[in-house]
Design an enzyme around this catalytic site. Structure first.
Site, short mmCIF file in Angstrom:
data_model
loop_
_atom_site.label_atom_id
_atom_site.label_comp_id
_atom_site.label_asym_id
_atom_site.label_seq_id
_atom_site.Cartn_x
_atom_site.Cartn_y
_atom_site.Cartn_z
N LYS A 1 1.22 -1.35 -0.09
CA LYS A 1 -0.11 -0.15 -0.18
C LYS A 1 1.08 1.25 0.23
O LYS A 1 0.56 2.18 -0.49
CB LYS A 1 -1.38 0.05 1.00
CG LYS A 1 -1.68 1.16 1.53
CD LYS A 1 -2.39 1.33 2.21
CE LYS A 1 -1.70 1.45 4.13
NZ LYS A 1 -1.62 3.37 4.48
N ASN A 2 2.35 1.48 1.32
CA ASN A 2 2.72 2.79 1.38
C ASN A 2 3.99 2.83 0.22
O ASN A 2 4.40 4.02 -0.20
CB ASN A 2 3.67 2.63 2.30
CG ASN A 2 1.90 2.96 3.43
OD1 ASN A 2 1.06 2.69 3.29
ND2 ASN A 2 2.63 2.35 5.06
N ARG B 1 -5.03 10.55 3.94
CA ARG B 1 -4.25 11.12 4.06
C ARG B 1 -3.14 11.49 2.73
O ARG B 1 -2.17 13.07 2.70
CB ARG B 1 -3.21 11.13 5.41
CG ARG B 1 -4.08 11.68 6.75
CD ARG B 1 -3.25 11.74 7.27
NE ARG B 1 -1.92 11.78 7.66
CZ ARG B 1 -2.03 13.15 8.10
NH1 ARG B 1 -2.65 13.72 8.29
NH2 ARG B 1 -1.00 13.87 7.94
N CYS C 1 -5.37 13.17 12.68
CA CYS C 1 -6.83 11.33 12.06
C CYS C 1 -6.26 11.16 13.80
O CYS C 1 -6.13 11.99 14.78
CB CYS C 1 -5.66 10.93 10.73
SG CYS C 1 -3.23 10.39 11.32
N ARG D 1 0.01 14.72 13.20
CA ARG D 1 0.72 14.15 11.88
C ARG D 1 0.50 15.38 10.81
O ARG D 1 -0.54 15.78 9.50
CB ARG D 1 -0.41 13.47 11.24
CG ARG D 1 -0.03 12.07 11.94
CD ARG D 1 -0.70 11.33 10.88
NE ARG D 1 -0.03 10.23 9.78
CZ ARG D 1 -0.40 9.47 8.99
NH1 ARG D 1 -1.86 8.68 8.81
NH2 ARG D 1 -0.10 8.53 8.11
N ASP E 1 4.32 0.94 12.09
CA ASP E 1 3.04 -0.18 11.17
C ASP E 1 2.54 -1.17 12.01
O ASP E 1 1.72 -2.77 11.64
CB ASP E 1 2.25 0.36 9.58
CG ASP E 1 2.50 1.14 9.36
OD1 ASP E 1 2.18 2.53 10.59
OD2 ASP E 1 3.31 1.48 8.27
N VAL F 1 6.60 6.98 16.96
CA VAL F 1 7.03 8.02 15.69
C VAL F 1 5.29 8.67 15.84
O VAL F 1 6.01 9.96 15.09
CB VAL F 1 6.54 7.01 14.47
CG1 VAL F 1 6.68 7.56 13.04
CG2 VAL F 1 8.02 6.10 14.13
N ARG G 1 -8.84 -0.14 3.93
CA ARG G 1 -8.08 0.44 3.24
C ARG G 1 -6.88 -0.33 2.92
O ARG G 1 -6.11 1.08 2.21
CB ARG G 1 -8.14 1.42 4.38
CG ARG G 1 -9.42 2.46 4.04
CD ARG G 1 -8.78 3.86 4.91
NE ARG G 1 -7.42 4.21 4.26
CZ ARG G 1 -6.52 4.67 5.26
NH1 ARG G 1 -7.18 5.10 6.82
NH2 ARG G 1 -5.13 5.43 5.47
N1 EPU Z 1 5.59 14.77 11.57
C1 EPU Z 1 5.87 16.21 10.46
N2 EPU Z 1 5.81 17.77 9.83
C2 EPU Z 1 5.67 16.51 8.95
C3 EPU Z 1 5.39 15.42 8.31
C4 EPU Z 1 5.54 14.17 9.68
O1 EPU Z 1 5.95 16.59 12.17
O2 EPU Z 1 5.58 17.68 7.50
C5 EPU Z 1 5.94 13.52 11.82
C6 EPU Z 1 4.49 13.25 12.30
O3 EPU Z 1 3.86 14.10 12.46
C7 EPU Z 1 5.10 11.84 12.64
C8 EPU Z 1 6.18 11.44 12.39
O4 EPU Z 1 6.57 12.77 10.96
O5 EPU Z 1 5.10 11.97 13.98
C9 EPU Z 1 6.93 10.72 10.95
O6 EPU Z 1 5.78 10.65 10.70
P1 EPU Z 1 5.90 10.59 8.73
O7 EPU Z 1 5.28 11.66 7.92
O8 EPU Z 1 7.10 9.31 8.32
O9 EPU Z 1 3.78 9.46 8.31
P2 EPU Z 1 3.54 9.70 7.53
O10 EPU Z 1 4.54 9.90 5.45
O11 EPU Z 1 2.16 10.05 7.04
C10 EPU Z 1 3.58 6.93 6.31
C11 EPU Z 1 2.83 5.70 6.16
C12 EPU Z 1 2.38 5.41 7.39
C13 EPU Z 1 3.24 5.36 8.15
C14 EPU Z 1 4.46 6.22 8.81
C15 EPU Z 1 5.82 5.87 9.21
C16 EPU Z 1 2.05 6.49 3.96
C17 EPU Z 1 0.97 6.34 2.90
N3 EPU Z 1 2.03 6.12 5.10
O12 EPU Z 1 2.86 7.70 6.88
O13 EPU Z 1 1.44 4.26 7.48
O14 EPU Z 1 2.92 5.06 9.43
O15 EPU Z 1 4.60 6.31 7.15
O16 EPU Z 1 6.65 4.97 8.99
O17 EPU Z 1 3.42 5.84 3.37
C18 EPU Z 1 -0.18 2.36 7.65
O18 EPU Z 1 0.15 2.34 6.82
O19 EPU Z 1 -0.51 2.31 8.42
C19 EPU Z 1 0.60 3.87 8.32
C20 EPU Z 1 -0.27 4.90 8.89
#
Ligand code: EPU
Length: 420
Positions: free
Chosen positions: A22-23, A93, A117, A122, A306, A328, A398
């Protein structure tokens, strides 16, 4: 809305075929926007988040064709609208992933802010700051990120935090910028590497994906191509934990053992015999109860957030006491309340939970709260006495393809029913 009725029927045994990640597929579908011709993406999992992404691209005007063998063709040349509307973004998201490609290729984008969320606030500040560093003008207005740019200019971007989708947005944008970009403190997840490999197949010049410093030499254009998505390491891990929780034996087929390093180590620590081949992993408990294993989540290559909920369930029925620390996301323990309703002995303190294993859980009506938490409730139900009702399973749909059918192949009894 559907619910699952899950019977605790004993050890899971057998083979399960793993779907595309998915990711990885979500950023790759967004990256098709960068191309000057059609791309065909293979090994696409049938998931609600994929359908949402196809709707998002379709509404922009892209031609979308779903083919045989899990392929999706995206023709970005017909695009005439550069908007990702709130009604789609609020359900997923990851829609923010179209921001980088739209502004890099078309010089304009209007993408709804994802908002908070279930698992935390996030924010997307790092995505926005990075795109500004590449020369985009960005304002936030009425809940939308509005971006405008001429040709983006390469830049050195040091990200404050490791962010997966943030790294992906900037990697996509930098691929079409003029000159060199350096992304520092980049996420190293296998899904970043998969996206980079797709971009490279389109003609991008990227070095260092999978390390914390990624170098991108911007090119003038990218050409659509065929690309197969990497197998899902989290789906793989979820089924292997299923073997550990139920004292069974599960062989995950069509997967990449190298992408599950620390998860496999923890399964071994829990007492599983873990064997691997080129594209399969087997976890065999030989009928034994798992041992408690402490974990602490962090960006790849450390233990994935995850997989945290699934290991909470493993510890709930393990021998001994474990501590699980979530580093995280600030609010990723909603499954704990539900597991406590099933008799789990768990105490939350800040971002850690102490889990004292018990022999068996008890069936109870429970509610799925987010994607991975939902999967963990199924795992818990498999090791509970009686029939567990898991409500709000749309979260599971999802991100897990035909989860009840796959568990069924392993001997589980899960019925899907409409929930009133
Ligand atoms: N963060 C910030 N500012 C930003 C971006 C992130 O403060 O601009 C913080 C977030 O709030 C969080 C941390 O950085 O505390 C890490 O978040 P990250 O941005 O890495 O998460 P993401 O990219 O939104 C992806 C996966 C998630 C997975 C996380 C961590 C996708 C589509 N989603 O989310 O997947 O948990 O990385 O590995 O790739 C899932 O599949 O169930 C899922 C939630």
């Amino acid at each position: 809305m559907d619910k699952f009725l899950v019977e605790g029927v004993g050890p899971l045994t057998g083979d399960v075929r793993i779907s595309g990640a998915k990711n990885a597929v979500l950023p790759i579908l967004a990256a098709t926007l960068l191309g000057s011709s059609e791309s065909t993406i293979g090994n696409v999992p049938h998931l609600n988040d994929v359908t949402t992404t196809m709707s998002l691209l379709g509404r922009m005007g892209c031609g979308i064709t779903v083919g045989d063998n899990m392929t999706v063709a995206v023709d970005p040349t017909l695009i005439n609208d550069y908007t990702a509307a709130y009604e789609l973004v609020r359900t997923m998201r990851a829609s923010i992933l179209v921001l980088g490609p739209l502004v890099a290729r078309y010089g304009q984008a209007e993408v709804s802010l994802p908002g908070g969320c279930a698992i935390g606030a996030r924010p997307v500040n790092i995505h926005i700051d990075g795109l500004r560093a590449l020369g985009a003008e960005i304002s936030i207005d009425g809940g939308y990120v509005r971006a405008r740019a001429g040709r983006l200019q390469g830049a050195r971007i040091a990200m404050d935090m490791v962010t997966v989708t943030g790294t992906e947005n900037l990697l996509m944008a930098a691929s079409l910028a003029k000159g060199e970009s350096v992304l520092e403190n980049a996420a190293r997840e296998p899904e970043i590497v998969d996206l980079a490999n797709y971009l490279i197949a389109m003609g991008a010049k990227i070095e260092g994906a999978g390390t914390s410093t990624i170098h991108v030499q911007g090119v003038d254009s990218l050409t659509g191509c065929h690309y197969d998505v990497v197998p899902d390491r989290i789906e793989t891990g979820t089924f292997l934990v299923g073997a550990a929780v139920t004292r069974g034996r599960v062989k995950a087929l069509n997967t990449v053992p190298g992408n599950l390093g620390v998860v496999l180590e923890k399964l071994r620590e829990a007492g599983a015999e873990v064997t691997t081949g080129d594209d399969w992993i087997q976890a065999d408990m030989h009928g034994n109860r798992p041992q408690a294993v402490s974990i602490s989540t962090a960006p790849y290559p450390d233990f994935p957030t995850d997989m945290q909920a699934q290991f909470c369930v493993l510890n709930a029925v393990a021998e001994g006491t474990a501590k699980v620390i979530e580093n995280v996301f600030e609010n990723r323990f909603m499954h704990i309340n539900e597991l406590q309703r099933m008799g789990a002995d768990m105490t939350v303190e800040g971002n850690s939970v102490t889990i004292r294993g018990i022999e068996k859980l008890r069936a109870a009506p429970v509610m799925a709260t987010d994607l991975r938490a939902s999967a963990s409730l199924i795992l818990a139900a498999l090791m509970a006495t009686g029939e567990t009702e898991v409500r709000r399973v749309y979260h599971i749909d999802r991100g897990y393809e035909r989860i009840e059918e796959k568990f069924h192949q392993l001997g589980a009894e899960i019925r899907r029913q409409p929930d009133k």
